[in-house]
Design a protein around this motif. Structure first.
Motif, PDB file in Angstrom:
ATOM      1  N   ASN A 107     -16.093 -39.301 -53.330  1.00 41.55           N
ATOM      2  CA  ASN A 107     -16.585 -38.227 -54.191  1.00 41.55           C
ATOM      3  C   ASN A 107     -15.389 -37.356 -54.573  1.00 41.55           C
ATOM      4  OD1 ASN A 107     -17.730 -36.024 -55.445  1.00 41.55           O
ATOM      5  ND2 ASN A 107     -19.254 -35.631 -53.858  1.00 41.55           N
ATOM      6  N   GLU A 109     -14.869 -35.207 -56.746  1.00 41.71           N
ATOM      7  CA  GLU A 109     -15.103 -33.810 -57.105  1.00 41.71           C
ATOM      8  C   GLU A 109     -15.152 -32.909 -55.873  1.00 41.71           C
ATOM      9  OE1 GLU A 109     -18.133 -31.141 -59.916  1.00 41.71           O
ATOM     10  OE2 GLU A 109     -18.528 -33.267 -59.582  1.00 41.71           O
ATOM     11  N   ALA A 110     -15.469 -33.497 -54.715  1.00 45.58           N
ATOM     12  CA  ALA A 110     -15.621 -32.685 -53.506  1.00 45.58           C
ATOM     13  C   ALA A 110     -14.672 -33.092 -52.376  1.00 45.58           C
ATOM     14  CB  ALA A 110     -17.070 -32.776 -53.010  1.00 45.58           C
ATOM     15  N   SER A 112     -11.393 -33.724 -49.988  1.00 44.24           N
ATOM     16  CA  SER A 112     -10.226 -32.916 -49.631  1.00 44.24           C
ATOM     17  C   SER A 112      -8.963 -33.652 -50.082  1.00 44.24           C
ATOM     18  CB  SER A 112     -10.172 -32.687 -48.120  1.00 44.24           C
ATOM     19  OG  SER A 112      -9.815 -33.883 -47.447  1.00 44.24           O
ATOM     20  N   LYS A 148     -14.146 -35.450 -63.170  1.00 43.92           N
ATOM     21  CA  LYS A 148     -14.078 -34.231 -62.369  1.00 43.92           C
ATOM     22  C   LYS A 148     -13.383 -34.520 -61.039  1.00 43.92           C
ATOM     23  CE  LYS A 148     -18.132 -32.017 -64.413  1.00 43.92           C
ATOM     24  NZ  LYS A 148     -19.480 -31.415 -64.157  1.00 43.92           N
ATOM     25  N   SER A 150     -11.582 -32.596 -57.561  1.00 43.84           N
ATOM     26  CA  SER A 150     -11.533 -31.348 -56.792  1.00 43.84           C
ATOM     27  C   SER A 150     -10.292 -30.538 -57.161  1.00 43.84           C
ATOM     28  CB  SER A 150     -11.499 -31.673 -55.295  1.00 43.84           C
ATOM     29  OG  SER A 150     -11.111 -30.532 -54.546  1.00 43.84           O
ATOM     30  N   TYR A 152      -8.716 -28.635 -55.343  1.00 45.61           N
ATOM     31  CA  TYR A 152      -7.799 -28.671 -54.208  1.00 45.61           C
ATOM     32  C   TYR A 152      -6.873 -29.883 -54.306  1.00 45.61           C
ATOM     33  CZ  TYR A 152     -10.893 -25.186 -52.178  1.00 45.61           C
ATOM     34  OH  TYR A 152     -11.623 -24.050 -51.962  1.00 45.61           O
TER      35      TYR A 152
END
Length: 227
Positions: A107, A109-110, A112, A148, A150, A152
């Motif tokens: 994922n 987009e989320a 780390s 998309k 993340s 970070y």
């Protein structure tokens, strides 16, 4: 400059580690002048040999060329879409998702930054430096494709090479005033690098084509004079 990088990992392909902008400019040229029936070194007389050595495998990895260097249907569609914002993003999205399919198990987009790097390095071989540049290529391509990612992960992209901060200048004449009171703890002087070595340290595939050519021209100039 070597055109084939040495790797410290076995298995898996080497993902593109050239500047994404260079690939984009090549597609722009093809849209303006037509797509050739074979894409080989002779097409890029103005690019440094090392850059071409990164470009051709990148096109193949992205499935824009076949094993013989012939353009694929995906390349033709991407070239036609260049400069057309909505079409460009949608066509690039198909290319990126197909070429980097293992990365979309995550994922993005989320995830780390560590999750992203761990999966990327486990999937695509290459030295640490090559892997870092490969990640930058992927993130730049993904951004243009509207994928998309993340924030970070995005902020961890490798920055362009910059000139290191200047050290405080020492007076001419060496360390005559550095040993007052018998203190002789001064560090040995740094070994001076040749101009060509300094320029080579600044060379980066994230540079724009014109910047790469300018740096490489200076490197060859100084090397020819033994500097």
């Amino acid at each position: 400059m070597a055109t084939q990088e040495k790797t410290d990992r076995k298995g898996g392909p080497t993902a593109p580690y050239i500047s994404f902008l260079t690939v984009k400019n090549v597609l722009k040229d093809m849209k303006e002048h037509g797509t050739p029936t074979r894409i080989d070194r002779s097409m890029f007389p103005n690019l440094a040999g090392g850059t071409v050595g990164q470009l051709l495998p990148a096109l193949k990895f992205l499935k824009l060329t076949n094993d013989a260097g012939g353009p694929t249907d995906d390349l033709q569609k991407l070239v036609a879409a260049h400069g057309v914002q909505d079409t460009w993003a949608s066509e690039l999205l198909k290319i990126v998702r197909a070429a980097y399919a293992p990365m979309f198990k995550l994922n993005l987009e989320a995830a780390s930054p560590a999750q992203f790097v761990e999966l990327f390095r486990a999937t695509y071989r290459g030295t640490e430096d090559v892997s870092r540049k490969s990640q930058t290529f992927f993130l730049n391509a993904a951004r243009e494709a509207g994928i998309k990612i993340s924030p970070y992960i995005m902020k961890n992209k490798k920055p362009r090479a910059t000139v290191s901060k200047k050290r405080a200048a020492k007076p001419l004449g060496g360390n005559a005033n550095d040993n007052r009171g018998g203190n002789n703890n001064s560090s040995p002087p740094a070994v001076e690098k040749l101009p060509s070595e300094m320029l080579l340290g600044l060379f980066d595939t994230d540079m724009e084509k014109a910047e790469q050519d300018a740096v490489w021209t200076l490197i060859k100039h100084f090397k020819s004079k033994g500097k």
